[in-house]
Design an enzyme around this catalytic site. Structure first.
Site, PDB file in Angstrom:
ATOM      1  N   ARG A 154       0.810  -1.230   0.000  1.00 35.50           N
ATOM      2  CA  ARG A 154       0.000   0.000   0.000  1.00 35.50           C
ATOM      3  C   ARG A 154       0.841   1.278   0.000  1.00 35.50           C
ATOM      4  O   ARG A 154       0.432   2.303   0.549  1.00 35.50           O
ATOM      5  CB  ARG A 154      -0.954   0.042   1.218  1.00 35.50           C
ATOM      6  CG  ARG A 154      -2.039  -1.010   1.201  1.00 35.50           C
ATOM      7  CD  ARG A 154      -2.979  -0.876   0.006  1.00 35.50           C
ATOM      8  NE  ARG A 154      -4.086  -1.804   0.131  1.00 35.50           N
ATOM      9  CZ  ARG A 154      -4.019  -3.086  -0.229  1.00 35.50           C
ATOM     10  NH1 ARG A 154      -2.928  -3.589  -0.765  1.00 35.50           N
ATOM     11  NH2 ARG A 154      -5.061  -3.882  -0.072  1.00 35.50           N
ATOM     12  N   SER A 221     -10.813  -0.100   2.983  1.00 33.83           N
ATOM     13  CA  SER A 221     -10.075  -0.430   4.214  1.00 33.83           C
ATOM     14  C   SER A 221      -9.504   0.858   4.783  1.00 33.83           C
ATOM     15  O   SER A 221      -8.790   1.573   4.087  1.00 33.83           O
ATOM     16  CB  SER A 221      -8.897  -1.358   3.918  1.00 33.83           C
ATOM     17  OG  SER A 221      -9.318  -2.594   3.407  1.00 33.83           O
ATOM     18  N   GLU A 318      -4.535   3.553   6.324  1.00 24.97           N
ATOM     19  CA  GLU A 318      -4.194   3.487   4.896  1.00 24.97           C
ATOM     20  C   GLU A 318      -4.647   4.802   4.261  1.00 24.97           C
ATOM     21  O   GLU A 318      -4.033   5.315   3.334  1.00 24.97           O
ATOM     22  CB  GLU A 318      -4.951   2.292   4.302  1.00 24.97           C
ATOM     23  CG  GLU A 318      -4.715   2.063   2.832  1.00 24.97           C
ATOM     24  CD  GLU A 318      -5.514   0.858   2.300  1.00 24.97           C
ATOM     25  OE1 GLU A 318      -5.559  -0.200   2.952  1.00 24.97           O
ATOM     26  OE2 GLU A 318      -6.082   0.998   1.199  1.00 24.97           O
TER      27      GLU A 318
HETATM   28  N1  EPU Z   1     -12.244 -10.250   9.714  1.00 27.57           N
HETATM   29  C1  EPU Z   1     -13.011 -10.324  10.851  1.00 27.57           C
HETATM   30  N2  EPU Z   1     -13.861  -9.306  11.138  1.00 27.57           N
HETATM   31  C2  EPU Z   1     -13.989  -8.229  10.319  1.00 27.57           C
HETATM   32  C3  EPU Z   1     -13.193  -8.143   9.149  1.00 27.57           C
HETATM   33  C4  EPU Z   1     -12.337  -9.178   8.861  1.00 27.57           C
HETATM   34  O1  EPU Z   1     -12.912 -11.270  11.613  1.00 27.57           O
HETATM   35  O2  EPU Z   1     -14.787  -7.356  10.655  1.00 27.57           O
HETATM   36  C5  EPU Z   1     -11.352 -11.371   9.379  1.00 27.57           C
HETATM   37  C6  EPU Z   1     -11.867 -12.141   8.175  1.00 27.57           C
HETATM   38  O3  EPU Z   1     -12.797 -13.111   8.533  1.00 27.57           O
HETATM   39  C7  EPU Z   1     -10.611 -12.752   7.611  1.00 27.57           C
HETATM   40  C8  EPU Z   1      -9.550 -11.705   7.944  1.00 27.57           C
HETATM   41  O4  EPU Z   1     -10.090 -10.867   8.977  1.00 27.57           O
HETATM   42  O5  EPU Z   1     -10.289 -13.935   8.275  1.00 27.57           O
HETATM   43  C9  EPU Z   1      -9.124 -10.876   6.738  1.00 27.57           C
HETATM   44  O6  EPU Z   1     -10.263 -10.241   6.153  1.00 27.57           O
HETATM   45  P1  EPU Z   1     -10.420 -10.104   4.555  1.00 27.57           P
HETATM   46  O7  EPU Z   1     -10.115 -11.380   3.897  1.00 27.57           O
HETATM   47  O8  EPU Z   1     -11.726  -9.435   4.304  1.00 27.57           O
HETATM   48  O9  EPU Z   1      -9.272  -9.134   4.091  1.00 27.57           O
HETATM   49  P2  EPU Z   1      -8.619  -7.876   4.788  1.00 27.57           P
HETATM   50  O10 EPU Z   1      -7.269  -8.259   5.288  1.00 27.57           O
HETATM   51  O11 EPU Z   1      -9.555  -7.284   5.764  1.00 27.57           O
HETATM   52  C10 EPU Z   1      -7.384  -7.006   2.664  1.00 27.57           C
HETATM   53  C11 EPU Z   1      -7.198  -5.678   1.977  1.00 27.57           C
HETATM   54  C12 EPU Z   1      -8.391  -5.344   1.110  1.00 27.57           C
HETATM   55  C13 EPU Z   1      -8.572  -6.453   0.093  1.00 27.57           C
HETATM   56  C14 EPU Z   1      -8.759  -7.784   0.850  1.00 27.57           C
HETATM   57  C15 EPU Z   1      -8.841  -8.955  -0.108  1.00 27.57           C
HETATM   58  C16 EPU Z   1      -5.789  -4.297   3.383  1.00 27.57           C
HETATM   59  C17 EPU Z   1      -5.723  -3.154   4.361  1.00 27.57           C
HETATM   60  N3  EPU Z   1      -7.006  -4.634   2.969  1.00 27.57           N
HETATM   61  O12 EPU Z   1      -8.478  -6.855   3.561  1.00 27.57           O
HETATM   62  O13 EPU Z   1      -8.089  -4.153   0.421  1.00 27.57           O
HETATM   63  O14 EPU Z   1      -9.696  -6.224  -0.715  1.00 27.57           O
HETATM   64  O15 EPU Z   1      -7.620  -8.014   1.718  1.00 27.57           O
HETATM   65  O16 EPU Z   1      -7.590  -9.159  -0.686  1.00 27.57           O
HETATM   66  O17 EPU Z   1      -4.747  -4.829   3.015  1.00 27.57           O
HETATM   67  C18 EPU Z   1      -8.270  -1.780   0.625  1.00 27.57           C
HETATM   68  O18 EPU Z   1      -7.046  -1.744   0.771  1.00 27.57           O
HETATM   69  O19 EPU Z   1      -8.973  -0.705   0.621  1.00 27.57           O
HETATM   70  C19 EPU Z   1      -8.937  -3.058   0.499  1.00 27.57           C
HETATM   71  C20 EPU Z   1     -10.265  -3.148   0.461  1.00 27.57           C
END
Ligand code: EPU
Length: 322
Positions: A154, A221, A318
């Site tokens: 990022r 995010s 971010e």
């Molecule tokens: N989770 C929870 N509770 C929540 C949210 C997430 O328990 O309220 C858990 C999920 O169940 C999962 C883990 O946290 O086990 C990760 O969640 P998720 O797979 O949704 O991905 P993320 O790490 O929250 C990242 C990126 C997103 C991208 C997704 C998919 C960052 C900051 N965010 O989110 O990017 O779409 O992976 O690859 O790296 C963005 O940067 O704006 C963005 C949307």
């Protein structure tokens, strides 16, 4: 090129925060970049910014036009102001593959390299071959190879030197054969017979976790996923066996899920002032009704303090606070 004075930025930031800019400059493809007096701010689609006050300078925006050319060897060059998701669809319509996992990411082509956006196992940096920019400091057009862009999670050279570069265009290398990237666990069960099917399934998956922009403003995010040392990772994992798998990083570090930490700290669905934590994804802060930038920042800071005291982990936004 169009210029406006004392204009609301509400339509120029996805949080929908109603502040004013002294001047707004809207550049179109082919416009010469005029000399700009400081202060100025380059805005993509405004999908990663929180305005806390009126901006007493010039805001530069690239017109959101669809402008893309196909080059040799499966390369395409797109205008920096083009909506990233329109580019993803354009590539599939022209039988070029590699961008489908970036479907439904908000923002423009230019912003996607500034932030090195990523989703579901693909990052902008994996596809970029060159960035065509204007150096506002030295007043010169400059081309960067991907290696010169200092891409990392990022971030990029363009984010590290805010306000210096205007990203006018990006050249990507794609592939004429579709090889689905399904490394991200949530994708394993998605339909992926064609790239278009995968694109639509990924977009649907994203929309389950994000507010509809026409209903509630947000910046996607809000925080980056924190990278912690091994001792911190083991301490949290031992205390919380339900923590999702952490992603191994160089030098025995681990990337944790900020969304899970915020959720586990009890913030999902909570509203403070006009800002809230999205009920379906704790990583997303949203405009719960006429919110100000200060309310978003106050909520973010309260969450940061709470996550730090509960888990000993510092969260870094971010989104950019102006
Ligand atoms: N989770 C929870 N509770 C929540 C949210 C997430 O328990 O309220 C858990 C999920 O169940 C999962 C883990 O946290 O086990 C990760 O969640 P998720 O797979 O949704 O991905 P993320 O790490 O929250 C990242 C990126 C997103 C991208 C997704 C998919 C960052 C900051 N965010 O989110 O990017 O779409 O992976 O690859 O790296 C963005 O940067 O704006 C963005 C949307």
């Amino acid at each position: 090129m169009k210029q406006y004075e004392n204009i609301s930025l509400k339509a120029y930031n996805t949080f929908g925060i109603d502040v004013q800019a002294r001047r707004l400059l809207l550049l179109e493809p082919g416009d010469e970049v005029p000399p700009l007096a400081a202060p100025y701010l380059v805005l993509g689609a405004g999908s990663d910014v929180v305005f806390t006050r009126d901006y007493e300078g010039t805001v530069v925006v690239l017109a959101h036009q669809c402008r893309v050319e196909r080059g040799q060897d499966d390369t395409v060059t797109a205008w920096g102001g083009m909506t990233m998701d329109d580019l993803v669809q354009w590539t599939l319509d022209h039988d070029l593959y590699g961008m489908e996992n970036l479907s439904a990411i908000p923002g423009t082509v230019g912003a996607s390299v500034v932030q090195n956006v990523g989703a579901y196992g693909v990052e902008a940096k994996d596809l970029v071959v060159a960035v065509h920019a204007y150096d506002l400091r030295d007043r010169a057009y400059v081309d960067f190879s991907a290696g010169q862009c200092c891409f990392a999670y990022r971030t990029s050279l363009f984010k590290q030197q805010p306000g210096r570069y205007l990203v006018l265009g990006v050249t990507y290398r794609l592939s004429s054969t579709f090889t689905p990237v399904l490394t991200y666990r949530a994708l394993e069960s998605l339909p992926h017979g064609t790239a278009q099917q995968l694109r639509e399934a990924i977009a649907a998956l994203r929309w389950q976790k994000l507010p509809r922009p026409e209903e509630h403003g947000s910046a996607g995010s809000f925080f980056k996923n924190p990278v912690v040392d091994e001792a911190t990772y083991r301490r949290i994992r031992d205390a919380y066996p339900d923590m999702p798998d952490a992603h191994p990083e160089p030098q025995n570090h681990y990337k944790l899920s900020a969304g899970w930490l915020i959720d586990r700290a009890g913030w999902k669905g909570r509203v403070q002032g006009g800002a809230g934590v999205w009920p379906h994804n704790a990583l997303v802060l949203y405009n719960a009704g006429g919110c100000t930038g200060d309310e978003v920042v106050a909520l973010a800071q309260t969450i940061q303090q709470d996550v730090l005291s509960k888990f000993g982990v510092a969260l870094v936004p971010e989104a950019i606070i102006v």
